[in-house]
Design a protein around this motif. Structure first.
Motif, short mmCIF file in Angstrom:
data_model
loop_
_atom_site.label_atom_id
_atom_site.label_comp_id
_atom_site.label_asym_id
_atom_site.label_seq_id
_atom_site.Cartn_x
_atom_site.Cartn_y
_atom_site.Cartn_z
N LEU A 1 -18.23 70.18 22.34
CA LEU A 1 -18.33 68.73 22.40
C LEU A 1 -18.94 68.21 21.11
O LEU A 1 -20.03 68.62 20.72
N GLN A 2 -18.22 67.32 20.44
CA GLN A 2 -18.75 66.61 19.28
C GLN A 2 -19.24 65.26 19.79
O GLN A 2 -18.48 64.52 20.38
N GLN B 1 -21.31 46.70 18.52
CA GLN B 1 -21.32 47.96 17.76
C GLN B 1 -20.14 48.84 18.18
O GLN B 1 -19.75 48.85 19.34
N ARG B 2 -19.57 49.56 17.24
CA ARG B 2 -18.50 50.50 17.53
C ARG B 2 -18.96 51.91 17.17
O ARG B 2 -19.71 52.11 16.23
N TYR B 3 -18.48 52.85 17.94
CA TYR B 3 -18.85 54.25 17.76
C TYR B 3 -17.59 55.08 17.57
O TYR B 3 -16.53 54.74 18.08
N HIS B 4 -17.75 56.17 16.84
CA HIS B 4 -16.72 57.21 16.87
C HIS B 4 -16.96 57.90 18.21
O HIS B 4 -18.07 58.37 18.46
N PRO B 5 -15.98 57.94 19.08
CA PRO B 5 -16.22 58.55 20.39
C PRO B 5 -16.49 60.05 20.27
O PRO B 5 -16.12 60.68 19.28
N ALA B 6 -17.11 60.56 21.30
CA ALA B 6 -17.29 62.00 21.37
C ALA B 6 -15.90 62.64 21.47
O ALA B 6 -14.93 61.99 21.86
N SER B 7 -15.83 63.89 21.10
CA SER B 7 -14.54 64.58 21.22
C SER B 7 -14.77 66.01 21.70
O SER B 7 -15.83 66.59 21.50
N LYS B 8 -13.77 66.51 22.35
CA LYS B 8 -13.79 67.89 22.81
C LYS B 8 -12.43 68.48 22.50
O LYS B 8 -11.40 67.91 22.85
#
Length: 113
Positions: free
Chosen positions: A21-22, A85-92
């Motif tokens: 998980l990132q 605010q915007r985020y780079h979503p987590a990734s798997k």
């Protein structure tokens, strides 16, 4: 005497033990923080807010729950800011995933020079 407003933005990540998980992270530099509530700025009142949010794959924070706030006006400024605010979503495994329990802390302080 000029006042500088600092919205010290600290991200504390949830303790998810999933392998591969990132974690989510903000998209842009945090130099444009939340709007400091005028009544609190005028009185040089400082404080902080913490909340737990879910970061969806569209990069937006949802379901934010304030867990700590030194003043209700700081809590509202926090929520207004986090909604924008915007985020780079987590990734798997290279695919975006929702990250539940993402803790965000913002400190509000005033510096004089």
């Amino acid at each position: 005497m000029r006042k500088h407003i600092f919205g010290a933005f600290i991200l504390m990540l949830s303790g998810c033990a999933s392998s591969g998980l990132q974690r989510a992270r903000p998209e842009r530099p945090l130099q444009h923080g939340p709007i400091y509530p005028s009544p609190l700025l005028d009185k040089n009142i400082q404080g902080s807010v913490s909340a737990v949010c879910d970061i969806y794959i569209d990069g937006r924070a949802h379901n934010c729950v304030i867990t700590f706030s030194t003043h209700p006006l700081f809590a509202q400024a926090f929520l207004d800011y986090v909604r924008e605010q915007r985020y780079h979503p987590a990734s798997k495994n290279g695919h975006p995933v929702v990250e539940h329990g993402y803790t965000i802390h913002i400190g509000f302080s005033v510096a004089k020079d």
